[in-house]
Design a protein around this motif. Structure first.
Motif, PDB file in Angstrom:
ATOM      1  N   GLN A   1       0.316  -1.156  -0.009  1.00  0.00           N
ATOM      2  CA  GLN A   1       0.336   0.039  -0.163  1.00  0.00           C
ATOM      3  C   GLN A   1       0.992   1.172  -0.077  1.00  0.00           C
ATOM      4  O   GLN A   1       2.268   1.469   0.886  1.00  0.00           O
TER       5      GLN A   1
ATOM      6  N   ASP B   1     -11.316  -1.820   2.483  1.00  0.00           N
ATOM      7  CA  ASP B   1     -10.140  -0.684   1.321  1.00  0.00           C
ATOM      8  C   ASP B   1     -10.310  -1.059   0.477  1.00  0.00           C
ATOM      9  O   ASP B   1      -9.559  -0.054  -0.587  1.00  0.00           O
TER      10      ASP B   1
ATOM     11  N   GLY C   1     -12.087   6.211   1.584  1.00  0.00           N
ATOM     12  CA  GLY C   1     -11.092   6.493   2.762  1.00  0.00           C
ATOM     13  C   GLY C   1     -10.936   7.653   2.504  1.00  0.00           C
ATOM     14  O   GLY C   1     -12.067   8.328   2.431  1.00  0.00           O
TER      15      GLY C   1
END
Length: 650
Positions: free
Chosen positions: A76, A158, A429
């Motif tokens: 990530q 996510d 997010g």
């Protein structure tokens, strides 16, 4: 020739991919929010994130700006670009050290709004009054929307669980967009003149609690046991279902107190009524009592099995049920599902069945529209060897209309806890937002007293994700239901008042009053254009600091002087007026916040209304428009109505 055919096919596949899309061998480097036609929030730092190989360096370009980042051990990466004013188009490009590349084109900077709630937010443009003209004139490169698919998750995700795409407003795209969201943007653009990005994450019939995170619900209090059960269910669905089924049985005993329909035997089932047609909703049975019935009903069927069939791995197939079922096999909980179009498929544990007669029992609950078991199935038991045994000769037993709706399992998509936040809000997010539009509450009207606390908790929750300055624009529910002829208690009005209180307590929220646009016979008012306009007005006052009242007149105080009570209002544009009468109606003076109440004679006086009634000297509360579908005549000169409220007399 074979090579040419393969090459041609590959070329066609690549051409069919949207710009910025990646082939399976080259997975996306950008988070799904960053695609062609996306709107980025102007005038503030722009967070950018995505994925790459673990520890790999990435270079990100946005127009003339460049940043570098490195993926962590999980692959990530994150970065941030400086604040940028409204404008565009821009191209966003990500390149990794290994040469992988992704490009998103036609991105613009403007103001971005999240639109969420239940069916009145989900309701599309083509289903509204005036849709034909709105769609025909909808081409506008500066209005863009992303619609999040209806999905649920027991844990925060996510990534979106279904593909999402940004679309530009046009007659081809707008018909299926959220009407409230689109009409809001169209109205807002008339004054702010910058691109408007819309993210629609809504689900019809949803309670507020699925839209809140686990932390927010634990902070609210009262949900720890249910949240712990979700964790237990995620580890062992069968054991979790059994535990929840036992909870249903306890609830039934407490609220009904007699009988155990889930434990009916094959012999006693003969006393139940025969289902006229198991393939049809109960409204289609031809029985008058079910013509417009919303509530619960018990279904049951028996099936005879051999010893060999009973001991093997088995799946129970029940077809579709509208809309919630709790199912038992031989008196033991076997499954729970919510959703009218979802096939019921339950894996049965070893020992659930027995040689001889077996009983399958369903408690079906419908909250709106058609209800019950319906469709062609299949309805059977299927075995590991591929054979099946059909479930026939269905019977039913009524549930008294006085029995309340049973509780939803905490993992229920629309009636549980955190399921929609995890799947539809968390994946957004830290994407930059200017504000959030919220149109929800219908599904909470039966438990209205807790709504202001829940809504306040949800606003705090979302600000934790999107930033502390996130503004909220809240739609106060429209009128729907019975018209009053005398003062009444109304959960609908109490929910509306709880919405008002949540906004008043927040400090960075505005209310769009819609008490005058509803339909007593339809929970979905079709005038979504007015809703959008009033939300846009709230944004102009709250977010863009125009010197206008954000909504209709709001009660400020109620004071007593002798045998008169005076209610003073704020947020008034041009003064108070009363339509069709010089004396506003639907005011009540109440001895407590649960009544009894008396209609009061009202008189306009500047920014106040004075009230008289026999109980004026002793009343403790003032109510206005306190009913499901009241007649409300108090407005300001901008044509904005005062909404339902209840306030203490001081």
């Amino acid at each position: 020739m074979k090579f040419a055919a393969i090459a041609g096919t590959l070329c066609a596949v690549l051409m069919s991919l949207p710009a910025g899309a990646q082939t399976p061998s080259n997975p996306p480097l950008l988070a799904e929010m960053f695609q062609d036609h996306a709107v980025l929030q102007r005038d503030r730092a722009v967070p950018i994130w995505g994925q790459a190989a673990p520890n790999e360096a990435v270079t990100v370009k946005l127009g003339a700006q460049t940043l570098t980042a490195r993926a962590d051990a999980k692959g990530q990466w994150r970065g941030s670009f400086p604040a940028t004013p409204a404008g565009g188009p821009y191209t966003l490009e990500v390149v990794t050290a290994s040469g992988a590349k992704q490009t998103a084109r036609d991105m613009v900077f403007g103001d971005v709004f999240l639109c969420s709630g239940q069916s009145n937010m989900e309701w599309n443009v083509q289903g509204t009054i005036g849709s034909q003209g709105a769609i025909a004139t909808s081409k506008d490169d500066a209005i863009r929307m992303m619609t999040v698919a209806k999905t649920q998750s027991l844990t925060p995700s996510d990534k979106f669980l279904s593909p999402v795409h940004w679309q530009v407003a046009s007659p081809e795209t707008v018909p299926n967009w959220s009407a409230v969201c689109y009409y809001y943007a169209r109205e807002l653009k008339r004054t702010i003149n910058v691109p408007v990005g819309l993210i629609n994450a809504s689900w019809g019939g949803s309670n507020i609690r699925p839209w809140m995170s686990e932390k927010a619900l634990r902070d609210n209090g009262g949900y720890n046991d249910q949240l712990d059960l979700i964790t237990f269910y995620a580890r062992d669905a069968s054991a979790g279902t059994t535990r929840w089924g036992a909870g249903f049985e306890t609830w039934w005993a407490a609220n009904v107190g007699e009988g155990k329909p889930w434990a009916v035997t094959a012999k006693s089932l003969a006393s139940w009524d025969k289902v006229p047609d198991i393939s049809k909703n109960w409204e289609q049975w031809g029985l008058g009592e079910f013509t417009a019935y919303n509530g619960g009903l018990w279904y049951a069927a028996t099936v005879k099995l051999t010893a060999a069939q009973a001991k093997g791995a088995t799946t129970l197939n029940l077809g579709t049920i509208d809309e919630i079922d709790q199912t038992w096999v031989n008196g033991k909980p076997a499954g729970y599902t919510s959703g009218a179009g979802t096939p019921r498929v339950y894996k049965l544990p070893t020992g659930a069945l027995k040689a001889g007669d077996n009983t399958i029992v369903i408690n079906a609950v419908d909250t709106w529209g058609a209800g019950g078991v319906y469709g062609d199935g299949p309805r059977n038991l299927s075995f590991a060897d591929g054979t099946t045994v059909a479930l026939t000769d269905w019977r039913f037993q009524r549930v008294a209309k006085t029995v309340p709706q049973p509780p939803r399992a905490p993992w229920d998509a629309t009636g549980g806890l955190m399921t929609l936040y995890n799947a539809m809000i968390a994946p957004i997010g830290p994407y930059g937002l200017k504000g959030a539009l919220w149109y929800q509450g219908e599904s909470n009207a039966g438990e209205a007293d807790s709504y202001a606390r829940l809504l306040g908790g949800m606003m705090k929750d979302w600000r934790g994700q999107f930033g502390p300055d996130l503004s909220f624009l809240i739609v106060q529910l429209a009128n729907y239901g019975a018209r009053p002829t005398q003062p009444v208690e109304s959960g609908w009005a109490r929910l509306q008042d709880q919405q008002r209180l949540a906004v008043a307590r927040d400090g960075n929220a505005a209310l769009a009053v819609t008490i005058d646009i509803g339909d007593p016979n339809d929970i979905h008012p079709l005038d979504k254009n007015t809703v959008g306009k009033r939300l846009a007005r709230g944004a102009r006052a709250l977010i863009y600091k125009e010197n206008i009242a954000p909504s209709g007149p709001q009660p400020q105080s109620a004071t007593r002087a002798g045998d008169m009570v005076t209610v003073t209002f704020t947020d008034i544009d041009g003064g108070l007026i009363s339509y069709s009468t010089d004396k506003p109606i639907s005011f009540e003076l109440c001895d407590s916040n649960r009544g009894p109440c008396t209609y009061a004679a009202a008189q306009l006086s500047g920014n106040s209304v004075t009230l008289k009634a026999l109980n004026a000297a002793t009343a403790q509360y003032v109510r206005y428009c306190w009913a499901d579908s009241p007649t409300c005549t108090l407005y300001d000169r901008a044509g904005l109505p005062a909404g339902p409220f209840e306030i203490v007399i001081k």
